[in-house]
Design a protein around this motif. Sequence first.
Motif: not given
Lengths: 440, 310
Positions: A421, A423-425, A427-428, B207, B213-217, B232, B276
């Motif tokens: 959750v 990591i999703l927060w 990168g989503m 999910w 997705n992890l597009s913004l990562l 992290i 963020q």
Amino acid sequence: MRFFQMAAAVLCAAAGLVSAKSATGDRLLAVLDAGTDHADYSQFFDGLTDRHFDITFSDLKDADLALFKLDERTYDHLILFPSRSKGLGPNLAPLKLLEFVNAGGNILIATNPSSVPEQLRDFARELGVEMAERDAALVDHWSYDSSSHESHALITANGFTGNEYILSEEVRNGPPVLYSGSAHALSNSPLVVPVLSAGRTAYVYDTKEEQAASEDPWVSGTQAHLVSVLQARNNARVAVVGSMSMFSNEFIDRKEYGNAKFVRDLSGWVFAERGVVKVVRVRHHLMNETAHATNPSNYRVKNDITYAIELSEWSVGHWQPYIAEDVQLEVIMLDPYIRTTLPLLLTTPTTSVYEKSFMLPDHYGTFHFKVNYKRPGVTYIEERESVTIRHFRHDEYPRFISAAWPYYGAAAAVSLGFLGVCILWMGMSEETLSEGKKRD
Amino acid sequence: MLLHHLLLALVSTSLASAASSGWSVTNGKASLTTRANSKLSTELFDSTTTPSSSHTFDIGTGERLSLLFTCKNEGEGARPHQAYVLVRDEVTGLESAVVASVRESGKAKVDVDPRNLPAPLNGVATPLTLTLAIASKGDSKPLLYQLGKIANKNPTKPEAEANPVRYGPLPEITHTFRSEQDLPPRIISMGFAAAVIACFLALIVSWTSLDANLSLLPRRLAAAPLSSAMFIGSLIGFEALLACYWLWMRVGEVLVIGAGLGVVGFLGMEEERYTQHMVRNGQKKLGRWVCSKSNRNIIPPVTNPLIYFY
């Protein structure tokens, strides 16, 4: 290596302290009567002197005779041969003799049927030996020496005890012993061992009143014991012999009978030359643990431990290993939880080691290890050592159990889910989450 | 000569001899008698004619064996010094004697009553052997004559042991340990664990079906590499710390490390929240913090000193 050092130390101590062949000392007091000439027993007493006993001869009526001086024993051993007296005198009253035994002194008593002082009968009764009355004689019409073919009072007896510590092999398997006296009955005490018993056809009769026929024998048959010994619980030894003439030169000179060797063995056992066993040391530790953790006072429930006891036997002048097959260890908390036989592990030149590994019980509390080794003919051993057995600590239980697998799975799922959750927060991208819903 | 005599004297066997030599027993009657003195059965015995008897008398409660015989020395009736009935239990070897009363003429009478025997012989189940021992002083050859056996019909004690031990080894005791904790069958545990993991997998699947997705990562990590790593890192660190605590660590160590990780994580978290917000809203720099509609519900990260590096 440590055993060797211990054994050497013991040997040096033994050599220094004791010059006699007896383990308890060499001062011997022989009390004879006015009617007895100790030249008649010279072979017996010379034998004792050869075995390094320091003999003092005294008379029964001697006023200077004292077994104790300032509450210490003045002699280690006592030989009592009252051949004619009706009493034992004030210095050897039954209470004094009992005190002597309680202080660790050994006594050898021999009587003649014509004189058994009443005090001596009282003392023997204390030990569990019921001696026959005055003027009672033992006869055996089957096993008698030919010189007494009329009265059959001089009998030959070969009812030797099977105990290997009291009489040596050559006496037990050897010729019978010449005997002339009376017999006694024994009580059921485990401390008393009969050394020489009569044959099944022998009996004791009152020479004054039962001349014509025996109507009420005091004892008869194999229940008539001629020589008995008692080993008290403090390992003092007392022997009661019904015939004083068994020790006399006249009987010992008869080479076809085994009197010489029998009195040598009997006096040897009574005066602690043989059959003396001691504990050299006791060692217990966790199995597979190194030597520095010896004899801890605490153990844990279900520990694997090793218990070892080292025994040594005094046999005619030196310590030697004591070999037995029934040395038992008990682990006791009010009741024995474990009783096992300790097998012989190894022998050193002077000692023998008995060792066993086992698991402690799964009860916790204050236990003690006890080796309670009491066998007839051998000194009593009671070695007791207290240990505490504690229960499991909180971290000594099994860490993971199969019934908890669902919970391990759940915990892992929660952790990984939370990480997911987060990591999703991070990168989503919101645009794809819901079209049309815009954050303002 | 002496040895020969000795051998004769030592070997005590009894038995039948010619009538004129030594002691003998004649006109013998052994009868099983009840309490009311009625004879149930009678056996005759005579040492001159029969060598020994092995008849067994079964004695019930209250019954006894009455013996009547005549002792003869060299064929003439005489009173011996010893006239005993030896009663022996062959298993234990214990033997007791019952004295017979003999008159001057040699006539003897004796009752062998099991109730009068000593306790170890009284009431045993094994048959007791009876032997007559007749002997006296002088040179007459003595007599040892086996009469037979008596057996108790109603024994009161179990069979005697051959060698009762007094001081001796005691029976061994082994401790039975409590059984291990009962666990349910592993297959059931495995099933439920599989169910839990299945739920987790279902979560992952849902999910992806909801377009996670992890597009913004990559942009986030590039925009604020240190703080992302701290954030992290601290999260993963906490999970790893928890796993270590479960496996081997102690509480004290865990708390110390947890405190350190907490500080790191707090700093990183604040930075992350700020980043963020910036990334979501396409802003690249803080500039002046203006309270507007878009950032009304965001708590400004004034506690985080790191932002001042931007």
